[in-house]
Scaffold this motif. Structure first.
Motif, PDB file in Angstrom:
ATOM      1  N   ILE A   1     -18.120   5.484 -20.490  1.00 48.21           N
ATOM      2  CA  ILE A   1     -18.429   5.249 -18.942  1.00 48.21           C
ATOM      3  C   ILE A   1     -18.146   3.776 -18.791  1.00 48.21           C
ATOM      4  CG2 ILE A   1     -20.075   5.370 -17.420  1.00 48.21           C
ATOM      5  CD1 ILE A   1     -21.659   7.454 -19.328  1.00 48.21           C
ATOM      6  N   PRO A   2     -17.206   3.832 -17.847  1.00 47.69           N
ATOM      7  CA  PRO A   2     -16.880   2.285 -16.995  1.00 47.69           C
ATOM      8  C   PRO A   2     -18.094   1.608 -16.636  1.00 47.69           C
ATOM      9  CG  PRO A   2     -15.256   3.915 -16.325  1.00 47.69           C
ATOM     10  CD  PRO A   2     -16.427   4.738 -16.838  1.00 47.69           C
ATOM     11  N   SER A   3     -17.943   0.341 -16.839  1.00 47.56           N
ATOM     12  CA  SER A   3     -19.103  -0.502 -16.506  1.00 47.56           C
ATOM     13  C   SER A   3     -18.866  -1.816 -16.575  1.00 47.56           C
ATOM     14  CB  SER A   3     -20.292  -0.580 -17.860  1.00 47.56           C
ATOM     15  OG  SER A   3     -21.416  -1.607 -17.763  1.00 47.56           O
ATOM     16  N   THR A   4     -19.680  -2.741 -15.631  1.00 44.09           N
ATOM     17  CA  THR A   4     -19.220  -4.260 -15.157  1.00 44.09           C
ATOM     18  C   THR A   4     -19.948  -4.938 -16.410  1.00 44.09           C
ATOM     19  OG1 THR A   4     -20.853  -4.087 -13.708  1.00 44.09           O
ATOM     20  CG2 THR A   4     -18.390  -3.432 -13.132  1.00 44.09           C
ATOM     21  N   PHE A   5     -20.697  -4.621 -17.267  1.00 40.17           N
ATOM     22  CA  PHE A   5     -21.712  -5.386 -18.133  1.00 40.17           C
ATOM     23  C   PHE A   5     -21.372  -5.428 -19.389  1.00 40.17           C
ATOM     24  CE2 PHE A   5     -24.165  -3.877 -14.472  1.00 40.17           C
ATOM     25  CZ  PHE A   5     -24.230  -5.101 -13.893  1.00 40.17           C
ATOM     26  N   GLY A   6     -21.580  -6.410 -20.459  1.00 38.89           N
ATOM     27  CA  GLY A   6     -21.635  -6.468 -21.711  1.00 38.89           C
ATOM     28  C   GLY A   6     -20.212  -5.971 -22.165  1.00 38.89           C
ATOM     29  N   PHE A   7     -20.087  -5.727 -23.452  1.00 40.94           N
ATOM     30  CA  PHE A   7     -18.838  -5.425 -24.092  1.00 40.94           C
ATOM     31  C   PHE A   7     -17.937  -4.274 -23.232  1.00 40.94           C
ATOM     32  CE2 PHE A   7     -16.397  -2.802 -27.215  1.00 40.94           C
ATOM     33  CZ  PHE A   7     -15.451  -3.569 -27.775  1.00 40.94           C
TER      34      PHE A   7
ATOM     35  N   ALA B   1     -16.415  -6.190 -20.406  1.00 42.35           N
ATOM     36  CA  ALA B   1     -15.226  -6.822 -20.911  1.00 42.35           C
ATOM     37  C   ALA B   1     -13.928  -6.199 -21.270  1.00 42.35           C
ATOM     38  CB  ALA B   1     -15.479  -7.769 -22.261  1.00 42.35           C
ATOM     39  N   MET B   2     -14.277  -4.695 -21.715  1.00 41.32           N
ATOM     40  CA  MET B   2     -12.935  -4.010 -21.898  1.00 41.32           C
ATOM     41  C   MET B   2     -12.366  -3.523 -20.563  1.00 41.32           C
ATOM     42  SD  MET B   2     -12.446  -3.628 -25.180  1.00 41.32           S
ATOM     43  CE  MET B   2     -12.634  -5.521 -25.494  1.00 41.32           C
ATOM     44  N   GLU B   3     -13.147  -3.420 -19.711  1.00 39.96           N
ATOM     45  CA  GLU B   3     -12.768  -2.923 -18.288  1.00 39.96           C
ATOM     46  C   GLU B   3     -11.991  -4.207 -17.656  1.00 39.96           C
ATOM     47  OE1 GLU B   3     -12.777  -0.129 -16.339  1.00 39.96           O
ATOM     48  OE2 GLU B   3     -13.289   0.827 -18.178  1.00 39.96           O
ATOM     49  N   ARG B   4     -12.505  -5.292 -17.733  1.00 34.86           N
ATOM     50  CA  ARG B   4     -11.576  -6.520 -17.260  1.00 34.86           C
ATOM     51  C   ARG B   4     -10.302  -6.324 -18.011  1.00 34.86           C
ATOM     52  NH1 ARG B   4     -16.974  -8.169 -16.863  1.00 34.86           N
ATOM     53  NH2 ARG B   4     -17.146  -9.304 -18.818  1.00 34.86           N
ATOM     54  N   LEU B   5     -10.419  -6.463 -19.118  1.00 35.14           N
ATOM     55  CA  LEU B   5      -8.935  -6.498 -19.896  1.00 35.14           C
ATOM     56  C   LEU B   5      -8.088  -5.456 -19.359  1.00 35.14           C
ATOM     57  CD1 LEU B   5      -9.852  -7.159 -23.666  1.00 35.14           C
ATOM     58  CD2 LEU B   5      -8.613  -8.819 -22.021  1.00 35.14           C
ATOM     59  N   ARG B   6      -8.585  -4.244 -19.125  1.00 36.16           N
ATOM     60  CA  ARG B   6      -7.576  -2.977 -18.768  1.00 36.16           C
ATOM     61  C   ARG B   6      -7.030  -3.277 -17.184  1.00 36.16           C
ATOM     62  NH1 ARG B   6      -9.348   3.288 -19.176  1.00 36.16           N
ATOM     63  NH2 ARG B   6     -10.921   2.444 -17.666  1.00 36.16           N
ATOM     64  N   ALA B   7      -8.013  -4.002 -16.432  1.00 33.26           N
ATOM     65  CA  ALA B   7      -7.733  -4.237 -15.100  1.00 33.26           C
ATOM     66  C   ALA B   7      -6.615  -5.220 -14.923  1.00 33.26           C
ATOM     67  CB  ALA B   7      -8.783  -4.637 -14.163  1.00 33.26           C
ATOM     68  N   ARG B   8      -6.544  -5.995 -16.029  1.00 30.72           N
ATOM     69  CA  ARG B   8      -5.766  -7.407 -15.864  1.00 30.72           C
ATOM     70  C   ARG B   8      -4.293  -6.758 -16.098  1.00 30.72           C
ATOM     71  NH1 ARG B   8      -9.247 -11.283 -19.009  1.00 30.72           N
ATOM     72  NH2 ARG B   8     -10.799 -11.866 -17.493  1.00 30.72           N
ATOM     73  N   GLN B   9      -3.962  -5.834 -17.234  1.00 34.39           N
ATOM     74  CA  GLN B   9      -2.740  -5.422 -17.827  1.00 34.39           C
ATOM     75  C   GLN B   9      -2.966  -3.987 -18.357  1.00 34.39           C
ATOM     76  OE1 GLN B   9       0.016  -6.709 -17.643  1.00 34.39           O
ATOM     77  NE2 GLN B   9      -0.391  -8.691 -16.894  1.00 34.39           N
ATOM     78  N   PRO B  10      -3.233  -2.973 -17.495  1.00 32.03           N
ATOM     79  CA  PRO B  10      -3.567  -1.642 -18.021  1.00 32.03           C
ATOM     80  C   PRO B  10      -2.465  -1.095 -18.919  1.00 32.03           C
ATOM     81  CG  PRO B  10      -2.890  -1.622 -15.566  1.00 32.03           C
ATOM     82  CD  PRO B  10      -2.919  -3.012 -15.769  1.00 32.03           C
TER      83      PRO B  10
END
Length: 458
Positions: free
Chosen positions: A263-269, A272-281
């Motif tokens: 489940i997508p989240s803006t917190f924790g681990f 962090a994975m979601e932010r990485l994917r947002a930069r270079q999906p």
């Protein structure tokens, strides 16, 4: 005599207006039945095509351990790129899309999630994912396709009223699951427990008919079969019921963690994975493909595909997947889900549950190994979806086993309770809520523009 004529005329009008003789109701019924046939045939084609696609991957991958290292990341990256625009709705399982469309009665939103183009794209891209060895299933996508097909047919023939369209979505979803697993009862329970949460009385007959027609089509084409074969396992009262507690807790724990991680989240681990994917999906998706290949090298039989063959072999007592299969398949499923590619989690979840159940069976020498594996499959599926009734009925129908009804229901209820500790909102509902929140945000953002376009009041 005039009173008699008046009475006769009134009775005739009442009979003519009865729902059974209503032309519009019969038109809707015929459309439902026709749509159910189409869904059933589509599910059979999808199943055959999925088997062929994965078999083709297996033949190509057999040329060397390094071959999947070239194919899988490339397919993951390509699918991520293809689903950036108009086909974004094809990502993931497809069940959250159907749930969100059922809840939001907006024609544009529903068309975006369930259009005919999305349905065809969902099927084609899921097949492409299996062609690349992704650890995904076809059952969730079949639900998406079924909902999209019936919704599109309903709109095409004039049933575009929001309430009527919702009925087509619900019936298509249930028919899709019933045809995908060859489990008609599970299709009905899934519609009640997962899709709607309620069961409209007037809809019951139509829904049941759609499920039956889709099931009959599947039976007519592929025959009367149990998904995993006829399993005669049993779990007598006594010490063997320790397996219920162990599988329930383990399945709920692992299922809840898995649901929380996808489940997508803006917190924790997870954040962090979601932010990485947002930069270079696209690069992130390729990296997920590499992770799946590397994990597969640690498994005796690989982690690619639905996991159906491995789960069936473990359940039937002649599998050689190794003691770490359940854990590795768990990680492989996460890698495939994080990539954001089309594909479901039903079959892969059953494979994880089979692996975990096999591990638990080694701890209880007196228990029937197949029975414990079946408990593990049901419990983990209940832990992931937090839908214990659906998980229990699917597990029973998949194996044509009625002796395990009480142990399976007990394990599923326990798994649901444990899973809720780690993941407060059921995974499909949480993913559907994300789609709904995105729709609400778009609608609010459009309001100022609409206000600006209106001329000022004199």
């Amino acid at each position: 005599m005039s009173d008699f004529r008046r009475w006769t005329k009134t009775r005739f009008q009442e009979i003519a207006s009865h729902e059974f003789l209503s032309f519009s109701h019969w038109r809707r019924r015929i459309l439902f039945w026709t749509g159910a046939v189409v869904v059933g045939l589509s599910a059979v084609f999808f199943a055959k095509a999925a088997d062929y696609a994965f078999a083709l991957f297996g033949r190509v991958a057999s040329h060397g351990w390094w071959v999947p290292l070239l194919i899988t990341p490339t397919i993951f990256a390509l699918l991520c790129w293809l689903t950036q625009g108009a086909l974004k709705a094809t990502r993931g399982s497809g069940i959250p899309q159907a749930m969100a469309a059922l809840k939001i009665e907006d024609e544009a939103f529903r068309a975006r999630l369930l259009s005919l183009k999305v349905s065809i794209g969902k099927m084609a891209l899921t097949l492409a994912a299996l062609l690349g060895g992704a650890s995904v299933g076809r059952e969730g996508p079949t639900v998406h396709v079924g909902a999209g097909l019936l919704y599109s047919m309903g709109r095409r023939f004039g049933f575009d009223d929001p309430t009527a369209a919702g009925r087509f979505i619900l019936a298509g979803s249930a028919a899709g699951l019933a045809a995908a697993f060859n489990t008609p009862l599970a299709g009905v329970v899934f519609a009640i427990e997962e899709m709607s949460g309620t069961f409209e009385h007037r809809m019951s007959g139509t829904l049941l008919t759609a499920v039956i027609v889709a099931g009959v089509v599947s039976l007519g084409v592929v025959g009367n079969y149990a998904y995993f074969g006829d399993i005669t396992a049993a779990l007598p009262l006594g010490n063997a019921w320790i397996a219920v507690a162990l599988t329930g807790v383990t399945g709920g724990l692992a299922g809840g963690i898995f649901a929380r991680l996808i489940i997508p989240s803006t917190f924790g681990f997870r954040g962090a994975m979601e932010r990485l994917r947002a930069r270079q999906p696209i690069v992130f998706a390729a990296a997920c493909g590499v992770a799946l290949v590397l994990l597969s090298l640690l498994s005796a039989n690989g982690l690619y595909g639905t996991g159906y063959v491995q789960a069936r072999d473990i359940l039937q007592g002649h599998g050689d997947t190794g003691p770490l299969f359940g854990v590795l398949k768990f990680l492989g499923n996460i890698a495939s889900s994080w990539a954001g590619i089309p594909g479901g989690i039903f079959s892969p979840a059953l494979a994880v549950g089979a692996g975990l159940g096999n591990n638990i069976a080694q701890l209880i020498p007196g228990a029937d190994s197949s029975a414990v594996v079946l408990l593990g499959m049901a419990a983990y599926l209940a832990g992931v979806t937090q839908a214990p009734l659906t998980a229990a009925v699917i597990s029973l129908e998949l194996t044509s086993n009625r002796q395990m009804a009480l142990p399976i229901m007990a394990a599923c209820l326990l798994a649901r309770a444990v899973s809720g500790i780690f993941c407060r909102v059921p995974v499909y509902k949480a993913l559907a809520n994300n789609l709904i929140e995105g729709y609400e945000a778009e609608r609010k953002a459009a309001l100022p523009e609409e206000s600006a376009e209106k001329p000022a009041s004199p």
